[in-house]
Write a protein that holds these residues in place. Structure first.
Motif, PDB file in Angstrom:
ATOM      1  N   LEU A   1     -17.399 -21.082 -12.982  1.00 52.93           N
ATOM      2  CA  LEU A   1     -15.987 -21.612 -12.638  1.00 52.93           C
ATOM      3  C   LEU A   1     -15.725 -22.201 -14.220  1.00 52.93           C
ATOM      4  O   LEU A   1     -14.704 -22.323 -14.869  1.00 52.93           O
ATOM      5  N   ARG A   2     -16.768 -22.551 -14.890  1.00 51.58           N
ATOM      6  CA  ARG A   2     -16.365 -23.212 -16.511  1.00 51.58           C
ATOM      7  C   ARG A   2     -15.864 -22.147 -17.333  1.00 51.58           C
ATOM      8  O   ARG A   2     -15.087 -22.450 -18.103  1.00 51.58           O
ATOM      9  N   ARG A   3     -16.662 -20.932 -17.200  1.00 49.38           N
ATOM     10  CA  ARG A   3     -16.040 -19.932 -18.131  1.00 49.38           C
ATOM     11  C   ARG A   3     -14.608 -19.696 -17.527  1.00 49.38           C
ATOM     12  O   ARG A   3     -13.796 -19.357 -18.383  1.00 49.38           O
ATOM     13  N   TRP A   4     -14.331 -19.557 -16.366  1.00 49.73           N
ATOM     14  CA  TRP A   4     -13.061 -19.300 -15.906  1.00 49.73           C
ATOM     15  C   TRP A   4     -12.038 -20.259 -16.230  1.00 49.73           C
ATOM     16  O   TRP A   4     -10.741 -20.087 -16.765  1.00 49.73           O
ATOM     17  N   ALA A   5     -12.569 -21.588 -16.380  1.00 48.50           N
ATOM     18  CA  ALA A   5     -11.495 -22.980 -16.662  1.00 48.50           C
ATOM     19  C   ALA A   5     -11.113 -22.620 -17.993  1.00 48.50           C
ATOM     20  O   ALA A   5     -10.140 -23.463 -18.673  1.00 48.50           O
TER      21      ALA A   5
ATOM     22  N   LEU B   1      -3.717 -25.243 -11.336  1.00 47.58           N
ATOM     23  CA  LEU B   1      -5.153 -25.214 -11.195  1.00 47.58           C
ATOM     24  C   LEU B   1      -5.616 -25.472  -9.976  1.00 47.58           C
ATOM     25  O   LEU B   1      -6.515 -24.730  -9.493  1.00 47.58           O
ATOM     26  N   THR B   2      -5.078 -26.385  -9.369  1.00 47.54           N
ATOM     27  CA  THR B   2      -5.731 -26.590  -7.971  1.00 47.54           C
ATOM     28  C   THR B   2      -5.094 -25.592  -7.098  1.00 47.54           C
ATOM     29  O   THR B   2      -6.010 -25.426  -5.969  1.00 47.54           O
ATOM     30  N   ALA B   3      -4.157 -25.049  -6.942  1.00 52.80           N
ATOM     31  CA  ALA B   3      -3.733 -24.128  -6.196  1.00 52.80           C
ATOM     32  C   ALA B   3      -4.733 -22.950  -6.253  1.00 52.80           C
ATOM     33  O   ALA B   3      -5.063 -22.411  -5.223  1.00 52.80           O
ATOM     34  N   ARG B   4      -4.859 -22.550  -7.255  1.00 46.20           N
ATOM     35  CA  ARG B   4      -6.051 -21.250  -7.542  1.00 46.20           C
ATOM     36  C   ARG B   4      -7.270 -21.558  -7.009  1.00 46.20           C
ATOM     37  O   ARG B   4      -7.746 -20.765  -6.528  1.00 46.20           O
ATOM     38  N   LEU B   5      -7.583 -22.738  -7.306  1.00 44.68           N
ATOM     39  CA  LEU B   5      -9.120 -23.120  -6.733  1.00 44.68           C
ATOM     40  C   LEU B   5      -9.198 -23.284  -5.438  1.00 44.68           C
ATOM     41  O   LEU B   5      -9.924 -22.798  -4.492  1.00 44.68           O
ATOM     42  N   THR B   6      -8.120 -23.604  -4.693  1.00 44.30           N
ATOM     43  CA  THR B   6      -8.105 -23.854  -3.236  1.00 44.30           C
ATOM     44  C   THR B   6      -7.820 -22.654  -2.720  1.00 44.30           C
ATOM     45  O   THR B   6      -8.371 -22.387  -1.735  1.00 44.30           O
ATOM     46  N   ARG B   7      -7.075 -21.559  -3.326  1.00 45.20           N
ATOM     47  CA  ARG B   7      -6.963 -20.208  -2.857  1.00 45.20           C
ATOM     48  C   ARG B   7      -8.184 -19.381  -2.744  1.00 45.20           C
ATOM     49  O   ARG B   7      -8.630 -18.759  -1.935  1.00 45.20           O
ATOM     50  N   ALA B   8      -9.267 -19.747  -3.698  1.00 44.73           N
ATOM     51  CA  ALA B   8     -10.482 -19.534  -3.889  1.00 44.73           C
ATOM     52  C   ALA B   8     -11.469 -20.151  -2.746  1.00 44.73           C
ATOM     53  O   ALA B   8     -12.601 -19.523  -2.923  1.00 44.73           O
ATOM     54  N   GLY B   9     -11.005 -20.958  -1.980  1.00 45.46           N
ATOM     55  CA  GLY B   9     -11.679 -21.540  -0.962  1.00 45.46           C
ATOM     56  C   GLY B   9     -12.495 -22.849  -1.534  1.00 45.46           C
ATOM     57  O   GLY B   9     -13.585 -23.249  -0.927  1.00 45.46           O
TER      58      GLY B   9
END
Lengths: 183, 484
Positions: B89-93, B129-137
């Motif tokens: 996740l850190r790398r993705w961020a 950012l939050t939308a993408r993470l939420t979509r990822a579950g």
């Protein structure tokens, strides 16, 4: 009347030799001990007889690298590779089936290219004509000595055939010829 | 140059990080917890929303949790895997900004100073950012602030509102300090900031003031972005497909040159290399090379590839080559010695070449082991992963060959005068012994079920020298080895 010194021994370098008989392993170990450097021993991994490094006479087990192959083809391929490379000056191949003249010649050429001495441990009577020398090694009973053996040179490309009684001299770290006891 | 007040920091907090990670891979309905063995108790490590709604909480005993909630499903937690996922996740961020660091085991911190406008402003960026993470579950709470402390506080204790109104626990303090402050009647950050500093420092130590200053921005706090782990793979795309072995080897040489440069920069050596060749028809062919020791010298690695490359079926041609060091080991730079004539690497190269044919684990070396049991007095280890052992000493003579015990049809505790072994009739000339060896009772060994053994070195008149043993507890004679 056997002479007091071995004629074709130490083995001629950069050639492949053969040894058979019950004491062929001793022949290989003693020769390896005298050659110096690393030793590569190629044998088929499925065989139930295992080398016991604690029983080695002369050779330091740390110098031995064992390659366990699946069949004779692999043994020959690995042996040829090791002979041609020359990183280990002495290569032992344990064969279980007779090899043809072509195969024997290939090993011979590989040994010449790498400057390596090769030794094939063969079942009795299954030698290849390409071998430089062939030795038959038998243990001999002796009342005092438990390392005594009889080495018969049964094929020699560049000399005569003979037989000697020998023993391992641990102090001098060499093979010593003993004169046979007269009956 | 930015001063502290102009920085914008985003803190991301994943409140249910571990369970979200597991549920992503194994989706399921209903209450779910991850359990972790702590001491003697199996405790709830992380739980999902449904479990939280049923009144479960972190740290409670798993047995209690199951009593509260009989339809609870669970899995064991894997903190190491969680760490790896957080690193991903850190790398993705880093797609949002280059400065991303870890914030505890379940959070990330991003320094978005000067990068928010690229995503349409700070609010739009956080929303995306939050939308993408939420979509990822992943459940996520984001907080922004001028300092790392403020962002941390807003992520965990409410995004809106001024910092002063947040509870003191938002200052990243240990629980005792929080309790102590609450007992003094200080409940919000504003109240702490307004009270005199000296008595606070005397009572709670410098930690409290440090955290307060960091949250308010009067003392700086760094974000350490993690260094990217080096990536040991290089690629070569060809305008025209190639097929001849020599051409592929030339391509491999180019790739090796680049890869080995990278290995040298990081003082590492490749242990396993994989060359994948993409053919024109979209198929891939892989050549794997396992080395007997870490290497980074292209001139030595290249010839080792010859055998593998030669076997590859190029089909209609190869138009892309990729070389990857799959396993990499540290290989420090060594001083060039002036003495030493033989190159120790030669033997390793030979072992590698032999290993490519019969498998590196079949090229072995003997190592001494501490045991009286003859067959356990040595061990075997792959020559590529071990160094020669010292200390070969046997107090008594040992045979060169060892084999599974072969029974003899003789009786009596003394060595037989005459016996038949492998269809040979042998007469004992001299017998040396006995040497008694007891089984190692602390190890269960099937072969030693018959109890202790008396070993005899029997030299026959016919020449053969055998290693016999007699088992006094279950009378019987066996041949186990031969002195050549």
């Amino acid at each position: 009347m056997p002479s007091s010194s071995l004629t074709a021994y130490p083995l001629r370098p950069a050639r492949v030799h053969e040894a058979c008989g019950p004491s062929a392993a001793s022949f290989a170990l003693w020769t390896a001990a005298l050659t110096g450097g690393d030793v590569i021993w190629v044998r088929e991994g499925w065989r139930s007889e295992q080398l016991n490094p604690l029983g080695f006479q002369g050779l330091d087990p740390a110098r031995l690298i064992l390659a366990q192959t699946g069949d004779q083809n692999d043994t020959l391929a690995v042996g040829e590779e090791a002979l041609r490379d020359g990183a280990a000056p002495f290569v032992v191949l344990e064969l279980t089936a007779p090899i043809g003249l072509t195969t024997g010649r290939r090993l011979q050429l590989a040994a010449r290219a790498g400057g390596t001495t090769g030794l094939c441990l063969i079942p009795e009577g299954m030698g290849s004509n390409a071998a430089e020398t062939r030795w038959h090694c038998n243990p001999v009973f002796d009342a005092q000595d438990s390392t005594r053996q009889r080495w018969s040179l049964i094929k020699n490309k560049s000399g005569t055939c003979e037989a000697w009684n020998v023993r391992w001299d641990p102090e001098a770290h060499r093979v010593a010829v003993v004169s046979p006891v007269r009956e | 140059m930015f001063d502290g007040t102009q920085r914008r920091i985003v803190s991301l907090w994943f409140p249910r990080f571990a369970s979200d990670r597991v549920l992503r891979a194994h989706p399921q309905e209903g209450p779910f917890v991850l359990t972790l063995q702590q001491g003697n108790a199996n405790r709830v490590h992380c739980l999902n929303e449904a479990a939280q709604a049923r009144g479960l909480q972190r740290g409670m005993a798993f047995a209690d949790a199951r009593a509260f909630c009989p339809d609870l499903s669970s899995r064991p937690a894997d903190p190491a895997e969680d760490q790896r996922f957080l690193a991903l996740l850190r790398r993705w961020a880093t797609r949002w900004c280059p400065w991303v660091g870890f914030e505890g085991p379940d959070g990330l911190v991003l320094d978005i100073t000067g990068s928010a406008h690229l995503f349409g402003g700070e609010a739009a960026m956080i929303a995306s950012l939050t939308a993408r993470l939420t979509r990822a579950g992943l459940a996520v709470e984001a907080g922004t602030g001028g300092t790392r402390g403020a962002a941390w506080a807003r992520a965990r204790y409410g995004a809106g509102g001024p910092l002063d109104s947040l509870p003191i626990a938002a200052l990243r303090l240990d629980p005792e300090t929080v309790t102590g402050l609450q007992r003094m009647g200080l409940r919000s950050i504003g109240q702490v900031a307004a009270s005199p500093r000296a008595p606070l420092a005397r009572r709670f130590g410098a930690e409290l003031l440090l955290r307060l200053d960091q949250a308010l921005g009067t003392r700086p706090e760094q974000i350490s972005p993690e260094a990217e782990p080096p990536h040991y793979a290089v690629r070569l795309t060809l305008p025209e497909p190639i097929g001849r072995t020599a051409d592929v080897m030339a391509g491999t040489a180019r790739l090796l040159e680049r890869l080995c440069g990278k290995l040298t920069d990081h003082q590492t050596g490749a242990r396993v290399l994989c060359l994948s060749l993409r053919r024109v028809d979209g198929d891939f062919r892989a050549v794997e090379l396992r080395l007997a020791r870490p290497l980074r010298d292209p001139a030595r690695i290249l010839p080792l590839f010859e055998r593998g490359v030669d076997e590859v079926d190029a089909g209609f041609g190869i138009d892309q080559m990729r070389l990857e060091a799959v396993t990499v080991e540290p290989l420090p730079v060594e001083q060039i010695a002036q003495t030493g004539t033989r190159d120790p690497g030669r033997l390793d190269d030979l072992i590698t070449r032999i290993g490519t044919r019969i498998g590196l684990e079949n090229v072995i070396r003997y190592l001494p082991a501490d045991s009286h049991i003859p067959e356990q007095a040595f061990t075997i280890a792959p020559a590529a992963f071990s160094s020669p052992g010292n200390g070969w000493a046997s107090p008594r003579p040992r045979p060169v060959w060892l084999f599974p015990p072969e029974p003899l049809a003789v009786t009596g505790p003394r060595p037989p005068r005459q016996f038949v072994w492998r269809r040979m009739t042998l007469t004992t000339g001299r017998a040396t012994g006995p040497e008694r060896i007891s089984p190692e009772w602390w190890l269960i060994d099937e072969a030693w079920q018959s109890g202790m053994r008396d070993y005899w070195q029997v030299e026959t008149v016919q020449g053969r020298r055998l290693w016999l043993f007699y088992t006094p507890q279950n009378p019987g004679w066996f041949v186990q080895g031969e002195f050549a």
